[in-house]
Design a protein around this motif. Structure first.
Motif, PDB file in Angstrom:
ATOM      1  N   SER A   1      79.222 -20.038  57.883  1.00 33.13           N
ATOM      2  CA  SER A   1      78.188 -20.632  57.023  1.00 33.13           C
ATOM      3  C   SER A   1      77.136 -19.610  56.584  1.00 33.13           C
ATOM      4  O   SER A   1      76.175 -19.970  55.902  1.00 33.13           O
ATOM      5  CB  SER A   1      77.507 -21.796  57.748  1.00 33.13           C
ATOM      6  OG  SER A   1      76.868 -21.352  58.940  1.00 33.13           O
ATOM      7  N   CYS A   2      77.326 -18.358  56.976  1.00 32.84           N
ATOM      8  CA  CYS A   2      76.357 -17.320  56.604  1.00 32.84           C
ATOM      9  C   CYS A   2      76.625 -16.800  55.189  1.00 32.84           C
ATOM     10  O   CYS A   2      77.752 -16.836  54.695  1.00 32.84           O
ATOM     11  CB  CYS A   2      76.427 -16.144  57.588  1.00 32.84           C
ATOM     12  SG  CYS A   2      75.710 -16.480  59.197  1.00 32.84           S
ATOM     13  N   ARG A   3      75.568 -16.294  54.562  1.00 29.46           N
ATOM     14  CA  ARG A   3      75.685 -15.650  53.260  1.00 29.46           C
ATOM     15  C   ARG A   3      75.686 -14.137  53.460  1.00 29.46           C
ATOM     16  O   ARG A   3      74.758 -13.584  54.030  1.00 29.46           O
ATOM     17  CB  ARG A   3      74.539 -16.066  52.335  1.00 29.46           C
ATOM     18  CG  ARG A   3      74.546 -17.532  51.971  1.00 29.46           C
ATOM     19  CD  ARG A   3      73.361 -17.918  51.105  1.00 29.46           C
ATOM     20  NE  ARG A   3      73.396 -17.263  49.793  1.00 29.46           N
ATOM     21  CZ  ARG A   3      72.542 -16.334  49.392  1.00 29.46           C
ATOM     22  NH1 ARG A   3      71.581 -15.921  50.211  1.00 29.46           N
ATOM     23  NH2 ARG A   3      72.642 -15.797  48.192  1.00 29.46           N
ATOM     24  N   PHE A   4      76.745 -13.501  53.012  1.00 24.02           N
ATOM     25  CA  PHE A   4      76.863 -12.046  53.120  1.00 24.02           C
ATOM     26  C   PHE A   4      76.441 -11.454  51.782  1.00 24.02           C
ATOM     27  O   PHE A   4      77.221 -11.436  50.824  1.00 24.02           O
ATOM     28  CB  PHE A   4      78.298 -11.654  53.469  1.00 24.02           C
ATOM     29  CG  PHE A   4      78.732 -12.084  54.848  1.00 24.02           C
ATOM     30  CD1 PHE A   4      78.647 -11.203  55.919  1.00 24.02           C
ATOM     31  CD2 PHE A   4      79.208 -13.372  55.073  1.00 24.02           C
ATOM     32  CE1 PHE A   4      79.048 -11.590  57.188  1.00 24.02           C
ATOM     33  CE2 PHE A   4      79.610 -13.768  56.334  1.00 24.02           C
ATOM     34  CZ  PHE A   4      79.527 -12.884  57.398  1.00 24.02           C
ATOM     35  N   THR A   5      75.208 -11.010  51.730  1.00 28.80           N
ATOM     36  CA  THR A   5      74.641 -10.571  50.447  1.00 28.80           C
ATOM     37  C   THR A   5      74.068  -9.169  50.559  1.00 28.80           C
ATOM     38  O   THR A   5      72.847  -8.967  50.505  1.00 28.80           O
ATOM     39  CB  THR A   5      73.544 -11.548  49.985  1.00 28.80           C
ATOM     40  OG1 THR A   5      72.582 -11.703  51.050  1.00 28.80           O
ATOM     41  CG2 THR A   5      74.111 -12.913  49.655  1.00 28.80           C
ATOM     42  N   ALA A   6      74.920  -8.204  50.732  1.00 27.69           N
ATOM     43  CA  ALA A   6      74.464  -6.813  50.758  1.00 27.69           C
ATOM     44  C   ALA A   6      74.045  -6.390  49.348  1.00 27.69           C
ATOM     45  O   ALA A   6      74.667  -6.777  48.366  1.00 27.69           O
ATOM     46  CB  ALA A   6      75.565  -5.906  51.276  1.00 27.69           C
ATOM     47  N   SER A   7      72.986  -5.606  49.277  1.00 28.37           N
ATOM     48  CA  SER A   7      72.499  -5.083  47.988  1.00 28.37           C
ATOM     49  C   SER A   7      72.385  -3.567  48.089  1.00 28.37           C
ATOM     50  O   SER A   7      71.270  -3.015  48.150  1.00 28.37           O
ATOM     51  CB  SER A   7      71.148  -5.714  47.641  1.00 28.37           C
ATOM     52  OG  SER A   7      71.254  -7.119  47.562  1.00 28.37           O
ATOM     53  N   PRO A   8      73.503  -2.880  48.134  1.00 30.98           N
ATOM     54  CA  PRO A   8      73.465  -1.423  48.330  1.00 30.98           C
ATOM     55  C   PRO A   8      72.815  -0.708  47.147  1.00 30.98           C
ATOM     56  O   PRO A   8      73.066  -1.041  45.987  1.00 30.98           O
ATOM     57  CB  PRO A   8      74.939  -1.047  48.462  1.00 30.98           C
ATOM     58  CG  PRO A   8      75.673  -2.134  47.744  1.00 30.98           C
ATOM     59  CD  PRO A   8      74.881  -3.374  47.951  1.00 30.98           C
ATOM     60  N   SER A   9      71.995   0.252  47.481  1.00 26.85           N
ATOM     61  CA  SER A   9      71.385   1.092  46.451  1.00 26.85           C
ATOM     62  C   SER A   9      72.380   2.165  46.034  1.00 26.85           C
ATOM     63  O   SER A   9      73.469   2.289  46.606  1.00 26.85           O
ATOM     64  CB  SER A   9      70.126   1.750  47.006  1.00 26.85           C
ATOM     65  OG  SER A   9      70.452   2.619  48.084  1.00 26.85           O
ATOM     66  N   ALA A  10      72.008   2.960  45.040  1.00 30.97           N
ATOM     67  CA  ALA A  10      72.873   4.066  44.611  1.00 30.97           C
ATOM     68  C   ALA A  10      73.111   5.031  45.767  1.00 30.97           C
ATOM     69  O   ALA A  10      74.238   5.524  45.958  1.00 30.97           O
ATOM     70  CB  ALA A  10      72.233   4.795  43.430  1.00 30.97           C
ATOM     71  N   ALA A  11      72.065   5.280  46.556  1.00 28.78           N
ATOM     72  CA  ALA A  11      72.209   6.183  47.705  1.00 28.78           C
ATOM     73  C   ALA A  11      73.176   5.600  48.740  1.00 28.78           C
ATOM     74  O   ALA A  11      73.984   6.335  49.328  1.00 28.78           O
ATOM     75  CB  ALA A  11      70.845   6.432  48.342  1.00 28.78           C
ATOM     76  N   ASP A  12      73.100   4.281  48.960  1.00 26.77           N
ATOM     77  CA  ASP A  12      74.028   3.630  49.887  1.00 26.77           C
ATOM     78  C   ASP A  12      75.467   3.755  49.394  1.00 26.77           C
ATOM     79  O   ASP A  12      76.384   4.035  50.175  1.00 26.77           O
ATOM     80  CB  ASP A  12      73.675   2.143  50.050  1.00 26.77           C
ATOM     81  CG  ASP A  12      72.323   1.929  50.699  1.00 26.77           C
ATOM     82  OD1 ASP A  12      71.941   2.750  51.549  1.00 26.77           O
ATOM     83  OD2 ASP A  12      71.651   0.932  50.344  1.00 26.77           O
TER      84      ASP A  12
END
Length: 249
Positions: free
Chosen positions: A128-139
């Motif tokens: 039920s979790c939301r997996f919402t990674a927001s990687p930057s350009a560096a990531d």
């Protein structure tokens, strides 16, 4: 109407053949207890289908189960190698860019006292979790470097027939290769527009939950079979903000 498998139909056929042979024997020779060559032949013919049943079905099934267990064991070992080589590092990179990661970290605070019930509950909560990674350009640059560094390793994994028979693992490897290909196709990621960064973030988020569930499955396997390996894996957990492998308790 119940549909029988080929094995069930074969079992019924063999038993029927055996019964028919012994019935014919009784009708021809009776049951006076005397034994002769023809009686011996009929006894052998009557037992032959049972012998086939025992050897080709029952023993073969036991051997197949044994081979499958060994195959599963090899698969778990390869998955452990994957996390040791790059999986933990990749998960840590992705999790660091997830603003909602705290909820996932709380669920995955695995420790040595966890029971199968605890792992089952964690899987239900993760679903039920939301997996919402927001990687930057560096990531993304760092993720690209990690995937490029271990490209040959991933190729060897995808060539492994043991892993490919496991649908969740083969899907994860396919999506990892797609992510690596997308990143490798870009030049300077730092100069990419926000729209393309968002597109790449979507590829990362396709991998993110799959990696997390496979990691949790691996922890459950270690807890049940290799507690000493579980201890190190917990200390190296990608879901702890600070990785500290030194034993302090």
């Amino acid at each position: 109407m119940v549909k029988l498998t080929w094995e069930q139909r074969l079992i019924i056929a063999l038993i029927c053949i055996s019964v028919i042979v012994y019935i014919v024997k009784l009708l021809v020779f009776g049951d006076d207890g005397e034994s002769n060559t023809l009686s011996y032949i009929f006894n052998s013919l009557g037992f032959l289908p049972i012998n086939i049943l025992i050897v080709t079905i029952i023993i073969n099934r036991l051997l197949s189960m044994r081979a499958k267990q060994q195959q599963q064991e090899k698969m778990k070992m390869v998955i452990g190698l994957f996390f040791s080589e790059m999986g933990v590092r990749l998960l840590r990179l992705i999790t660091a860019s997830d603003s909602n990661a705290e909820e996932i970290r709380n669920i995955l605070a695995v420790h040595k006292a966890w029971t199968p019930g605890d792992f089952s509950q964690a899987k239900q909560q993760l679903a039920s979790c939301r997996f919402t990674a927001s990687p930057s350009a560096a990531d993304l640059i760092e993720i690209r470097g990690l995937l490029e560094k271990h490209h040959e390793f991933l190729l060897r994994l995808i060539e492994n027939p043991v892993l490919l028979e496991h649908n969740s693992i083969s899907k994860l490897l396919q999506d990892l290769f797609h992510l690596g290909e997308e990143l490798a196709s870009r030049g300077n990621i730092a100069d990419l527009p926000k729209t393309d960064i968002a597109h790449l973030a979507g590829d990362v988020n396709r991998v993110y939950p799959q990696l997390t569930f496979v990691w949790l499955d691996h922890m459950e396997y270690l807890a049940a079979n290799y507690p000493y390996l579980l201890s190190l894996s917990i200390r190296k957990s990608p879901f702890t903000p600070q990785c500290d492998v030194v034993v302090r308790e």
